[in-house]
Write an enzyme that holds these catalytic residues in place. Structure first.
Site, PDB file in Angstrom:
ATOM      1  CD  GLU A 305     -43.616   6.959 -22.015  1.00  0.00           C
ATOM      2  OE1 GLU A 305     -44.297   7.997 -22.110  1.00  0.00           O
ATOM      3  OE2 GLU A 305     -42.648   6.718 -22.755  1.00  0.00           O
ATOM      4  CE  LYS A 365     -43.510  12.084 -21.201  1.00  0.00           C
ATOM      5  NZ  LYS A 365     -43.798  11.256 -22.405  1.00  0.00           N
ATOM      6  CB  CYS A 416     -40.728   9.495 -22.592  1.00  0.00           C
ATOM      7  SG  CYS A 416     -40.551   9.433 -24.397  1.00  0.00           S
TER       8      CYS A 416
END
Length: 540
Positions: A305, A365, A416
């Site tokens: 990320e 995301k 994440c």
């Protein structure tokens, strides 16, 4: 109740919550989870003038017990969030950083505890309305069914929100891979339901003993109590036996579907990540790592990320970077973590770049980190957070329906915090994802969070029955097979390169096909039994 009895009940309930907290990683005492709810459950129904036998009985003390259990469980399981302190590197004062960390820990702990309190209230209200004319065994089974359906329903509701971390099921990951195989049936709900059923049957067995003899314990001479405890043991053994069968199935690894994947763990401290020296270190580390892995003959290189934290949608910035030039030279596709400029803000994104340097796909995301990447309930909390901190949460949520394409087909992907949301991965796998990639940067947390994050990805690998690649900034990067076995895991706070072969897979588990079908089934069964007042075992 006398004062010492109140203290005793609070203490036993608190111990139960602590045991559930210790079942999670990094402690990993997963066996505790199968009995950790028993003290709370027993205390509900062994109070003077038990709540189930009187209409309008007070819920005050039972709800206090639920509060104590929830605080102990979530407070331990989520303590890792305090690792965001100190945030002085972001310009936050030491005291303000401490206040933010304590607020975040308290808030998310209370959010989880609210689930337990609501569950307890609904469970006790419904239990008070159950017919007392049915057999004790039928009453016990009905309560177990209602409690299980309520908890699973509330977890489903909580998981649809932005503050979700995980269900009770993650107390079994990654130590109990055998029972986690049942996640292929109906996702995390399968394991959560089993935990509730086993805890409930044991608790009802204890309640029968206590009501009979006044002694808290299992009286093996009591036929009904013995039946319930034996059934709990039988369910525990039979479900683990089914899980073992699934676990021991040989993997169908087709050599034609093999991919050699390279992982770069850049190990860029957050303290320097967003300044120029950190950018140069990242650019050098990821470029050198990419070239090394390309020379080893990998098919695809994966970075974490925001590995290279600039706008990859800006052609000039992208094409002038050494990493991009390395791709043009080596012709090996890469998945690169960075940012994408959007109308009204920007996204935390992962880009699929082919051997010719073209961006063929972008994943934004979906589930942003609360209090870090966005402010939940901003109308209420926004002003408070801004008084404590100069941080701004300007990231934009990605759209849920994204499909991420690579030169080797569609991939199920998460960045994440996405790892906490099982349905996020199921949805992508159902539309064609052939393996899983998760990219993370957990540098601001302690190793406790890192192990829990890995535990979540192990669950996602099993539920989707997919090879899973974890690429992180500071650890733990890993390779996990479809049965949840960790084939490789990195060290913490180290720069590492790793290459391994995985296999693309097109099969679909029952969970991938049908989703969380067990939760509505439990709710329907619970509702039916409650309203029809069926005496399940009239002769026992």
């Amino acid at each position: 109740m006398k004062k010492y009895e109140i203290i005793q009940r609070l203490l036993l309930t608190g111990i139960g919550g602590v045991l559930m907290g210790l079942a999670t990683e990094p402690w990993g005492f997963w066996g505790f989870a199968w009995v950790a709810l028993v003290p709370l459950w027993v205390n509900f129904f062994t109070l003077p003038n038990p709540v189930e036998t009187r209409q309008g009985a007070t819920l005050k003390f039972p709800l206090i017990l639920a509060f104590v259990w929830g605080i102990c469980y979530y407070g331990i399981a989520l303590f890792w969030i305090t690792g965001i302190h100190p945030m002085t590197w972001l310009g936050v004062t030491w005291l303000a950083s401490l206040a933010i960390a304590l607020f975040a820990w308290s808030f998310i702990t209370l959010w989880g505890t609210a689930l337990v309190i609501i569950w307890a209230g609904l469970f006790l209200i419904l239990s008070s309305k159950l017919s007392q004319r049915v057999s004790t065994i039928s009453l016990a089974f009905t309560r177990v069914l209602i409690a299980t359906a309520l908890w699973c329903g509330l977890e489903s509701l909580w998981s649809s929100g932005a503050l979700w971390w995980s269900s009770l099921s993650y107390t079994q990951s990654f130590g109990n891979l055998i029972i986690l195989q049942l996640g292929q049936i109906s996702g995390p709900t399968t394991i959560t339901a089993l935990l509730l059923i086993v805890n409930g049957l044991i608790a009802e067995s204890v309640i029968l003993n206590q009501n009979k003899s006044g002694i808290l314990g299992i009286n093996h001479h009591h036929q009904k109590s013995y039946f319930l405890s034996s059934l709990a043991l039988f369910i525990l053994l039979i479900t683990h036996g089914i899980g073992l069968t699934l676990y021991n199935r040989p993997l169908q690894n087709n050599p034609e579907q093999a991919l050699k994947i390279g992982i770069i763990q850049g190990n860029i401290p957050n303290e320097i990540k967003l300044n120029y020296s950190g950018y140069l270190k990242a650019l050098n580390g990821y470029t050198t790592g990419y070239i090394t892995l390309a020379n080893q003959g990998v098919d695809l290189v994966v970075t974490p990320e925001t590995a290279l934290p600039f706008f990859w949608t800006d052609a000039n910035l992208r094409e002038n970077s050494a990493f991009y030039q390395a791709i043009l030279n080596k012709k090996v596709p890469a998945l690169v973590g960075g940012f994408a400029s959007k109308l009204g803000g920007y996204t935390n994104s992962l880009f699929a770049i082919d051997g010719g340097g073209d961006i063929i796909s972008e994943y934004d995301k979906v589930n942003l980190v609360p209090l870090g990447e966005f402010i939940p309930f901003s109308e209420i909390l926004g002003q408070f957070i801004r008084r404590l901190s100069p941080l701004e949460a300007t990231l934009i949520h990605g759209k849920p329906g994204q499909e991420f394409q690579t030169p080797f087909g569609q991939v199920t992907v998460g960045i994440c915090y996405d790892s906490a949301f099982a349905n996020h991965f199921r949805r992508q796998t159902a539309t064609g994802g052939e393996f899983i990639i998760t990219a993370s940067n957990d540098a601001h947390y302690s190793s406790t969070m890192l192990t829990q994050h890995h535990a979540l990805d192990v669950m996602r690998a099993i539920e989707n029955h997919r090879w899973t690649i974890r690429a992180t900034n500071t650890g733990y990067s890993a390779v996990v097979d479809p049965q949840g076995r960790t084939r490789w895991i990195s060290n913490h706070n180290t720069y590492e390169l790793y290459a391994d072969t995985i296999y693309r897979n097109q099969t679909q588990t029952l969970y991938v096909r049908w989703g969380d079908w067990l939760m509505p089934v439990l709710l329907i069964l619970g509702t039916t039994v409650f309203f029809t007042k069926i005496d399940i075992f009239p002769s026992i």
